[in-house]
Design an enzyme around this catalytic site. Structure first.
Site, PDB file in Angstrom:
ATOM      1  N   CYS A  97      -2.222   9.090   2.557  1.00  0.00           N
ATOM      2  CA  CYS A  97      -1.932   8.458   1.011  1.00  0.00           C
ATOM      3  C   CYS A  97      -2.981   8.865   0.211  1.00  0.00           C
ATOM      4  CB  CYS A  97      -1.677   7.122   1.174  1.00  0.00           C
ATOM      5  SG  CYS A  97      -3.027   6.254   2.053  1.00  0.00           S
ATOM      6  N   GLU A 155       0.917  -1.288   0.000  1.00  0.00           N
ATOM      7  CA  GLU A 155      -0.083  -0.100   0.137  1.00  0.00           C
ATOM      8  C   GLU A 155       0.931   0.936  -0.017  1.00  0.00           C
ATOM      9  OE1 GLU A 155      -3.103  -0.036  -0.140  1.00  0.00           O
ATOM     10  OE2 GLU A 155      -3.710  -1.804   0.429  1.00  0.00           O
TER      11      GLU A 155
HETATM   12  P1  NAP Z   1       8.282   4.825   4.524  1.00  0.00           P
HETATM   13  O1  NAP Z   1       9.572   5.903   4.811  1.00  0.00           O
HETATM   14  O2  NAP Z   1       8.351   4.082   3.326  1.00  0.00           O
HETATM   15  O3  NAP Z   1       8.229   4.212   6.003  1.00  0.00           O
HETATM   16  C1  NAP Z   1       7.405   3.256   5.927  1.00  0.00           C
HETATM   17  C2  NAP Z   1       7.650   2.101   6.773  1.00  0.00           C
HETATM   18  O4  NAP Z   1       8.862   1.387   6.056  1.00  0.00           O
HETATM   19  C3  NAP Z   1       8.386   2.738   8.119  1.00  0.00           C
HETATM   20  O5  NAP Z   1       8.061   1.470   9.208  1.00  0.00           O
HETATM   21  C4  NAP Z   1       9.834   2.554   7.649  1.00  0.00           C
HETATM   22  O6  NAP Z   1      10.524   2.272   8.840  1.00  0.00           O
HETATM   23  C5  NAP Z   1       9.769   1.340   6.959  1.00  0.00           C
HETATM   24  N1  NAP Z   1      11.129   1.276   6.050  1.00  0.00           N
HETATM   25  C6  NAP Z   1      11.407   2.251   5.215  1.00  0.00           C
HETATM   26  N2  NAP Z   1      12.607   1.897   4.540  1.00  0.00           N
HETATM   27  C7  NAP Z   1      13.106   0.662   5.144  1.00  0.00           C
HETATM   28  C8  NAP Z   1      13.914  -0.190   4.625  1.00  0.00           C
HETATM   29  N3  NAP Z   1      14.857  -0.028   3.942  1.00  0.00           N
HETATM   30  N4  NAP Z   1      14.229  -1.625   5.476  1.00  0.00           N
HETATM   31  C9  NAP Z   1      13.242  -1.642   6.259  1.00  0.00           C
HETATM   32  N5  NAP Z   1      12.074  -1.066   6.525  1.00  0.00           N
HETATM   33  C10 NAP Z   1      12.075   0.379   5.938  1.00  0.00           C
HETATM   34  O7  NAP Z   1       7.207   5.731   4.399  1.00  0.00           O
HETATM   35  P2  NAP Z   1       6.775   7.310   4.949  1.00  0.00           P
HETATM   36  O8  NAP Z   1       7.553   8.183   4.211  1.00  0.00           O
HETATM   37  O9  NAP Z   1       7.057   7.342   6.471  1.00  0.00           O
HETATM   38  O10 NAP Z   1       5.118   7.397   4.946  1.00  0.00           O
HETATM   39  C11 NAP Z   1       4.528   8.081   3.670  1.00  0.00           C
HETATM   40  C12 NAP Z   1       4.334   7.246   2.567  1.00  0.00           C
HETATM   41  O11 NAP Z   1       3.446   5.983   2.883  1.00  0.00           O
HETATM   42  C13 NAP Z   1       3.467   7.942   1.661  1.00  0.00           C
HETATM   43  O12 NAP Z   1       4.191   7.823   0.411  1.00  0.00           O
HETATM   44  C14 NAP Z   1       2.190   7.606   1.880  1.00  0.00           C
HETATM   45  O13 NAP Z   1       1.558   7.897   0.547  1.00  0.00           O
HETATM   46  C15 NAP Z   1       2.444   6.246   2.050  1.00  0.00           C
HETATM   47  N6  NAP Z   1       1.112   5.558   2.631  1.00  0.00           N
HETATM   48  C16 NAP Z   1       0.520   4.828   2.047  1.00  0.00           C
HETATM   49  C17 NAP Z   1      -0.740   4.305   2.500  1.00  0.00           C
HETATM   50  C18 NAP Z   1      -1.628   3.358   1.513  1.00  0.00           C
HETATM   51  O14 NAP Z   1      -2.477   2.704   2.070  1.00  0.00           O
HETATM   52  N7  NAP Z   1      -1.399   3.099   0.427  1.00  0.00           N
HETATM   53  C19 NAP Z   1      -1.401   4.528   3.683  1.00  0.00           C
HETATM   54  C20 NAP Z   1      -0.361   5.459   4.491  1.00  0.00           C
HETATM   55  C21 NAP Z   1       0.875   5.893   3.761  1.00  0.00           C
HETATM   56  P3  NAP Z   1      11.499   3.609   9.452  1.00  0.00           P
HETATM   57  O15 NAP Z   1      10.658   4.641  10.046  1.00  0.00           O
HETATM   58  O16 NAP Z   1      12.272   2.638  10.559  1.00  0.00           O
HETATM   59  O17 NAP Z   1      12.279   3.950   8.265  1.00  0.00           O
END
Ligand code: NAP
Length: 463
Positions: A265, A231
């Site tokens: 999102c 997602e």
């Molecule tokens: P993110 O950086 O991708 O983080 C999301 C999760 O992934 C966190 O737990 C993060 O942990 C983990 N993560 C990131 N890189 C990783 C890696 N290399 N290895 C392991 N875990 C990793 O996302 P964000 O920027 O905080 O959140 C916003 C994004 O989420 C936006 O693009 C938004 O649109 C999307 N989103 C989508 C939905 C949906 O249902 N489609 C819902 C909500 C949000 P850490 O914090 O430790 O980095």
């Protein structure tokens, strides 16, 4: 990354948590697997009782749970309470529907000699749930509620800026009566993620987050030949047709772009407005955004929260600068944002066009891209000119027309006359770079299920 609670209203570090060690990770996987071996055979009535109890506890202690969200990621307290309610609704949805979502299906076959064929639904095992900070409880529940009902067990890797919200779910499920090990929050460092996914007892991974993280995690899962759901981000179109009720449409637009400080999102990120009503929409939208009140998210009078972290606000500011360098016009609105805390001045971007390198980006915060189009056909074309395919909306007085337009928008969800209907009983999922798979309802629970075919053949039947 460090697991830390930093209050975005003050930018003060409240507490820091150590990363999980490899031994702790090994123990958690073993415990989750042991729990799975018993949980998969536990009657549905016991499983639904746990989910129902978790819902009850959330509702009974709503304020306490909500305050933790406001502390860790800054959302206004009313929205935090609404998130607690929504999370309880989802738990209750699965408690109420129980085994009916996973009933055995008889498969009609042409010949008696083919046997009695049925599809039974069986859980897969331990799942890794990787979740973002924007809805710290709701995101966890979207995976945990259906998958615990299905008989799977969960290891949670939550975002590093919501460590207390993550731990709150360990406690919640324990108090709800879930067996030890069946749900475990881990302060997992990035470099142990692949290690977890590679473990043969871990059978799948569900990630909600950015496209970048999704591609990495799904890559680990693919290499290990395991199921994943993603997602990811979006840049949802908010299409305004000429016959729309403009006052109500603008109200929804302002809300759709600014709830959760724009960090949703499925926020209305691109307002695509037909020429005939563009000027009226823009004037009213400016007015609506300017009326938002920034301040302490614990104060009921605040309508625009700080962003989740100073880093998030800085990233967004950089994106706006790049959009302007690429030819867009930025206009800030409203009273000046407080100088302390991770606040972001609401901004409108006009003059964005496909030659601008920022045009196809997701802006995760209170920045509105407003695009003028000549008519409905161009509105649909612009809506679809995006790498993302998550949600979207169409505003029109003619709902039949609205549905026709909705069918032409290439995303996973489109709402007519609403920016985004996030509810326990409506499924959620995107296409294109917004990911794959579904969460919630009957669709969500099927994602990590072995749809096992059993065929009982009469050994004496002629073939
Ligand atoms: P993110 O950086 O991708 O983080 C999301 C999760 O992934 C966190 O737990 C993060 O942990 C983990 N993560 C990131 N890189 C990783 C890696 N290399 N290895 C392991 N875990 C990793 O996302 P964000 O920027 O905080 O959140 C916003 C994004 O989420 C936006 O693009 C938004 O649109 C999307 N989103 C989508 C939905 C949906 O249902 N489609 C819902 C909500 C949000 P850490 O914090 O430790 O980095």
């Amino acid at each position: 990354m460090t697991y830390q609670t930093i209050n975005p209203f003050t930018n003060e570090v409240v507490s820091t948590f150590p990363n999980a060690t490899k031994d702790e990770v090994d123990n958690a996987i073993s415990a989750a697997h042991e729990a799975f071996l018993a949980w998969r055979d536990t009657p549905y009535t016991t499983r639904t009782a746990v989910l129902g109890k978790a819902a009850e506890l959330l509702r009974a202690e709503k304020r306490r749970y909500a305050e933790l969200l406001t502390l860790e990621m800054g959302k206004v307290i009313a929205e935090a309470e609404a998130e607690v309610d929504l999370s309880a609704d989802i738990l209750q949805y699965y408690a109420d529907h129980g085994a009916s979502l996973l009933e055995t299906i008889k498969v009609p076959v042409a010949l008696a000699a083919e046997g009695e064929v049925e599809i039974v639904s069986e859980p897969l095992g331990v799942l890794l749930s990787v979740e973002p900070w924007n809805f710290p409880y709701y995101q966890v529940v979207r995976v945990a509620a259906p998958q615990l009902l299905a008989g799977n067990t969960i290891l949670l890797k939550h975002a590093s800026n919501v460590p207390q919200a993550a731990a709150a779910f360990d406690d919640l499920f324990e108090r709800a009566g879930l067996p030890a090990g069946a749900f475990k929050n881990l302060y997992l460092p990035h470099d142990l993620t692949e290690y977890v996914i590679n473990d043969p007892r871990v059978r799948g991974v569900a990630l909600t987050g950015s496209e970048e993280a999704g591609a990495i995690i799904a890559g680990y899962a693919a290499k290990a030949v395991k199921k994943s759901t993603l997602e990811l981000g979006g840049s949802d179109a908010f299409v305004v047709l000429a016959d729309a009720d403009m006052d109500k449409t603008v109200e929804w637009a302002v809300f759709g772009r600014h709830w959760n400080a724009g960090q949703v999102c499925v926020s209305a990120k691109r307002m695509i407005v037909v020429d005939e009503v563009f000027d009226e929409f823009l004037a009213k939208y400016r007015h609506g955004v300017a009326a938002l009140t920034m301040g302490d998210p614990m104060d009921a009078a605040t309508t625009l929260a700080p962003m989740s972290s100073q880093g998030a606000a800085d990233t967004l500011a950089g994106q706006v600068e790049e959009a302007v360098a690429g030819g867009a016009t930025a206009e800030t609105l409203g009273e000046k944002a407080p100088t302390s805390g991770a606040f972001f001045q609401p901004t409108i971007l006009t003059g964005m066009n496909p030659t601008n390198p920022s045009y196809y980006e997701e802006f995760f915060g209170p920045v509105s891209i407003i695009i003028r189009v000549k008519d409905e056909a161009e509105a649909i074309a612009v809506a679809n000119d995006s790498p993302f395919g998550l949600g979207g909306s169409v505003f029109t007085a003619d709902t039949v027309r609205g549905e026709k337009v909705a069918r032409q928008i290439d995303t996973g969800m489109v709402y007519v006359n609403h920016p985004t209907m996030v509810k326990a009983d409506i499924p959620f999922g995107g296409v294109k770079h917004s990911g794959y798979g579904h969460e919630l309802t009957n669709l969500g629970i099927q994602e990590f299920i072995n749809k096992k075919v059993i065929d009982v053949v009469d050994i004496n039947a002629a073939f």
